[in-house]
Design an enzyme around this catalytic site. Structure first.
Site, PDB file in Angstrom:
ATOM      1  N   TYR A 190      -0.084 -11.517  45.634  1.00 64.92           N
ATOM      2  CA  TYR A 190       0.890 -11.899  44.598  1.00 64.92           C
ATOM      3  C   TYR A 190       1.190 -13.399  44.696  1.00 64.92           C
ATOM      4  CZ  TYR A 190       4.389 -10.739  41.061  1.00 64.92           C
ATOM      5  OH  TYR A 190       5.102 -10.649  39.890  1.00 64.92           O
ATOM      6  N   LYS A 227       8.775 -15.586  41.062  1.00 68.26           N
ATOM      7  CA  LYS A 227       9.762 -14.511  40.846  1.00 68.26           C
ATOM      8  C   LYS A 227      11.021 -14.742  41.687  1.00 68.26           C
ATOM      9  CE  LYS A 227       7.472 -11.998  37.845  1.00 68.26           C
ATOM     10  NZ  LYS A 227       7.768 -12.175  36.406  1.00 68.26           N
TER      11      LYS A 227
END
Ligand code: 0WD
Length: 258
Positions: A158, A165
């Site tokens: 990720y 995020k």
């Protein structure tokens, strides 16, 4: 009762019928909201045609190009909202981008360009859209964004999107703190992994989904409709006391230690 009639909602991030934003738009429509939809324009207009056809059953009152990297397009979008509705009640921010090369392998290899691009599109855009929405949310409002557990804890591959995020989640809190005085609520939904165009760029997404199906309390991952239902709730007066929160719609996966 969940009732969004009289509410005007601007939805970003619909790319196709797998998009989380598509699930959200359908549930907002079902609850009675009037929709405006933005799409990411491309040179050949292919995207525009596809998204236009997809959303037409929801009868959006506005259908506008809006690349969040382009201030002129953002200004024109909100100008069109002001002219059509004179106000805005709901803003759905459901978009993100990082180059595929940044979404696998060693995080330490993240390029300067890739980092800036991921954070500009995936993180800063929430603040920029909130800035434009604020004067139109003169009767209060609700802003929703989409996040993922990889912004809090390390999820293989990720990478830079996790950093984006984390910044997005903190932006939710700063925005909620500032905009609360104007009765604008700002929340994020942290969704479990769902197969979409964006998630297919993350290395090993199918393994992530399989792992969630084995580990999460509900023994499955979630659907766009489940995320859409939560978004509709958060945008409604039923959630009038909720702001600055990260709400998990992930079959409970985040509570597990092993
Ligand atoms: O598992 C998942 N799919 C999860 C997604 C789990 C948890 C969170 N999320 C988040 C994503 O990070 C994103 O913030 O949900 C949001 C929506 O993602 P999605 O529904 O999974 O993905 P997709 O259907 O691809 O929609 C994202 C869209 C873009 O699609 P592509 O794939 O073409 O990049 O974001 C839009 C575009 O439509 N987008 C932009 N819109 C305006 N300006 C831009 C831009 N510069 N870049 C991408």
């Amino acid at each position: 009762m969940l009732d969004l009639s009289q509410k005007k909602a601007l939805v970003t991030g619909i790319a196709n019928n797998r998009s989380i934003a598509w699930g959200i738009a359908q549930q907002l429509h079902q609850a009675g909201a009037e929709l405006g939809v933005t799409y990411l324009p491309d040179e050949r207009g292919k995207f525009e045609k596809k998204v236009r056809e997809l959303v037409s059953p929801l009868n959006p009152s506005l259908f506008l190009p809006c690349n969040v990297q382009d201030d002129t397009q953002i200004e024109e979008t909100f100008q069109a909202v002001a002219e059509k509705w004179g106000k805005l009640d709901i803003l759905v921010h459901s978009l993100a981008f990082a180059g595929k090369e940044e979404l696998s392998g060693d995080f330490s290899k993240t390029s300067r360009e890739g980092f800036n691009q991921a954070l500009e599109i995936s993180t800063y855009s929430l603040t920029r859209l909130a800035q434009a929405a604020k004067p139109l949310m003169n009767e209060g409002g609700s802003i929703i964004t989409m996040t993922y557990l990889g912004g809090e804890r390390v999820v293989p591959n990720y990478n830079v999107m996790g950093v984006a995020k984390a910044g997005l989640e903190m932006s939710v809190r700063y925005l909620a703190s500032e905009l609360g005085e104007q009765n604008i609520r700002v929340n994020a939904i942290s969704a479990g992994p769902i197969r979409t165009l964006a998630s297919s760029a993350v290395g090993g997404i199918l393994d992530m989904i399989r792992h969630v199906e084995e580990t999460a309390p509900l023994k499955r991952t979630v659907t766009q409709t489940e995320v859409g239902n939560t978004a509709a709730f958060l945008c409604s007066d039923l959630a009038s006391g909720i702001t600055g929160q990260i709400l998990y719609v992930d079959s409970g996966y985040n509570i597990m230690g092993m």
